[in-house]
Design an enzyme around this catalytic site. Structure first.
Site, PDB file in Angstrom:
ATOM      1  N   GLU A  90       0.820  -1.222   0.000  1.00  0.00           N
ATOM      2  CA  GLU A  90       0.000   0.000   0.000  1.00  0.00           C
ATOM      3  C   GLU A  90       0.853   1.272   0.000  1.00  0.00           C
ATOM      4  OE1 GLU A  90      -3.107  -0.142   3.020  1.00  0.00           O
ATOM      5  OE2 GLU A  90      -4.175  -1.677   1.898  1.00  0.00           O
ATOM      6  N   GLU A 130      -5.507  -8.239  -0.568  1.00  0.00           N
ATOM      7  CA  GLU A 130      -6.241  -7.930   0.678  1.00  0.00           C
ATOM      8  C   GLU A 130      -7.696  -7.648   0.298  1.00  0.00           C
ATOM      9  OE1 GLU A 130      -4.726  -5.094   3.551  1.00  0.00           O
ATOM     10  OE2 GLU A 130      -2.663  -5.593   3.005  1.00  0.00           O
TER      11      GLU A 130
HETATM   12  O1  AHR Z   1      -5.231  -5.944   6.767  1.00  0.00           O
HETATM   13  C1  AHR Z   1      -5.100  -4.851   7.623  1.00  0.00           C
HETATM   14  C2  AHR Z   1      -4.378  -3.672   6.985  1.00  0.00           C
HETATM   15  O2  AHR Z   1      -5.168  -3.127   5.963  1.00  0.00           O
HETATM   16  C3  AHR Z   1      -3.064  -3.961   6.302  1.00  0.00           C
HETATM   17  O3  AHR Z   1      -1.990  -3.935   7.168  1.00  0.00           O
HETATM   18  C4  AHR Z   1      -2.946  -2.855   5.297  1.00  0.00           C
HETATM   19  O4  AHR Z   1      -2.219  -3.232   4.158  1.00  0.00           O
HETATM   20  C5  AHR Z   1      -4.382  -2.482   4.993  1.00  0.00           C
HETATM   21  O5  AHR Z   1      -4.584  -1.121   5.062  1.00  0.00           O
END
Ligand code: AHR
Length: 505
Positions: free
Chosen positions: A173, A292
């Site tokens: 990210e 994610e």
């Molecule tokens: O999954 C939780 C968090 O969400 C992760 O660390 C991050 O990559 C995202 O913002």
């Protein structure tokens, strides 16, 4: 009752489903690692300190790949802190989550856990506070057989055979201002390109993922992917996507349609990848790593003391959440031709389908079930189903199809699985599927219904707790196939899996 129609035809296969879409994520965040996969004092811990009840549930879930060690955590991580004798490992401040990191678990322990769980590790490198040097050293430590500084160090720590980690994320990210050492697209793109190039010099067989956007709502969405890929196109294989959903202001109609947003993000990123492919005149196609995704309720916040493994983001998932997770799985399967990898975030305790108590039991959240079924039966090829039918009005996405559906055909067995979500909060939905092409093409096509399993019920807020599992799959009457048509009824606000056996193998 309103009715939707669709067709199932093996000639309209979208693409083979990559087993790595059945992935998850373990981050050094909250109780995911400590108290989740690892708890040496637990009565069910194995000699290496791993909770065997969590290992059993991970295997039951059917996960294939697990991303590690973060997440936001990785952008401040010094992986060398967590190797070698445990009593020599430093306690560090994890700035991403305001937590004390003991480093009792590091890459060697995680690789060992993966072997026990029967999953492939997917590793992320720190492109926040660190860069090329730390990343190449980590690849050498993990994947070089022996005879060099880092590989011999691994051997001296008891890991004679290399971990052979194939898939690597180039940071996490990096488009997000919350990220430690966040970068703009140009700076990240150049660093990712240089790091990827050097990592491949250590191990040419790596598969590399460039950071895409943290959500479709990021102001840089689209331009970020385009600029990053212009720098990295020649050296990466995938671009990442992240999305989290929750009902806003009690708007459950929009929440149930979250898959519309995920579909749009997937289509936009495919278009951007292909735009850059044309621009740089490449023959290679970049595919997608949705590494994610989930439903997530909690807001982020740091108002706490520095402690080890605080109980962060331990969402308790409801029936409605499980239906949405089922719908998001449909979106991932729908573009099997381009979505090669996906990781639901996260595996245990932190926004997770598995919850544990320290020293106590582990149990399945509502969201465990659509994943378990999609992972077990959503194999082979995705079929283009082209449903048509009624729509549901939503504040966020306008009119959306009431039926969200995808189907898979296992070419080895001829088994078909139809995954169907009824997005209406109140109305059942009839579905009529033309299945003649799955069999002989005639009305008596040799297609046989096998099962109809559903998550539904009168209380959309029902959850599973340690002592009371209120959201579990229910076997509904096996639907009828007659005259080449499958007819099935979907309860209001439900996730459904209908299985058929066919001679299409
Ligand atoms: O999954 C939780 C968090 O969400 C992760 O660390 C991050 O990559 C995202 O913002």
């Amino acid at each position: 009752m309103k009715q939707a129609t669709l067709s199932l035809d093996p000639a309209f296969a979208i693409g083979p489903i990559d087993p790595r879409v059945r992935g998850s994520f373990v981050e050094h965040l909250g109780r995911c690692v400590y108290g989740g996969i690892y708890e040496p004092d637990h009565p069910d811990a194995d000699p290496d300190g791993f909770r065997t009840d969590v290992l059993d549930l991970t295997r039951e879930l059917g996960v294939t790949t697990v991303r590690y060690p973060g997440g936001n955590f990785v952008s401040g991580y010094t992986w060398e802190d967590a190797i070698g004798p445990k009593d020599k490992r430093p306690r560090r401040l994890d700035l991403a989550w305001k937590t004390i990191e003991t480093n009792a678990v590091g890459v060697d322990e995680f690789a060992a856990w993966c072997r026990k769980a029967g999953v492939e590790p997917m590793m992320a490198v720190n492109l926040g506070t660190r860069g090329v040097d730390a990343a190449t050293a980590l690849v050498e430590y993990c994947n070089h057989p022996s005879g060099s500084y880092w590989s011999d160090l691994r051997v001296s720590h008891g890991a004679k055979d290399p971990h052979n980690i194939k898939v690597w994320c180039l940071g996490n990210e990096m488009d997000g201002p919350w990220q430690i050492a966040h970068k703009n697209a140009r700076d990240y793109g150049i660093l990712a390109q240089q790091t990827a190039h050097a990592m491949r010099l250590v191990d040419p067989d790596l598969e590399l993922v460039a950071c895409g956007s943290s959500s479709r709502r990021m102001p840089t969405f689209g331009s970020w992917e385009a600029e990053v890929l212009e720098h990295t196109y020649g050296v990466v294989d995938y671009v990442s996507l992240h999305s989290y959903y929750r009902p806003k202001d009690g708007d459950f109609a929009s929440f149930l349609a979250s898959g519309v947003d995920m579909d749009a993000m997937i289509e936009s990123v495919i278009a951007t990848c292909d735009y850059v492919k044309a621009k740089v005149r490449s023959k290679k196609t970049i595919n997608l790593s949705y590494d994610e995704w989930n439903v997530w309720y909690h807001e982020r916040g740091d108002e706490r003391e520095w402690v080890e493994a605080p109980a962060l983001y331990q969402d308790e998932y409801s029936l409605a959440d499980a239906v949405v997770v089922g719908s998001l799985l449909n979106s991932l399967l729908r573009r099997a031709d381009r979505v090669s990898m996906a990781c639901f975030a996260q595996l245990v305790n932190v926004i997770a389908p598995i919850t544990t108590e320290n020293g106590g039991p582990a149990w399945r959240q509502s969201t465990f079930y659509p994943m378990k079924y999609a992972f077990s039966y959503g194999v082979g090829h995705t079929l283009r189903v082209e449903p048509s039918g009624p729509v549901v009005e939503t504040a966020e996405y306008g009119a959306v199809p009431q039926l969200d559906c995808t189907a898979t055909l296992d070419g080895e067995t001829g088994d078909v699985a139809i995954f169907a979500v009824n997005r209406s909060l109140t109305e059942p939905l009839g579905v009529v599927a033309d299945v003649r092409a799955l069999g002989s093409g005639s009305a008596d096509s040799g297609v046989r219904p096998v099962a109809h399993v559903a998550l539904h019920g009168p209380d959309r807020d029902a959850t599973n707790t340690r002592d009371n599992a209120r959201v579990v799959p229910q076997e509904l009457p096996v639907p009828v196939v007659d005259g080449g048509e499958l007819r099935v009824e979907l309860p209001p606000m439900s996730w459904n899996m209908i299985r058929l056996s066919t001679p299409a193998a």
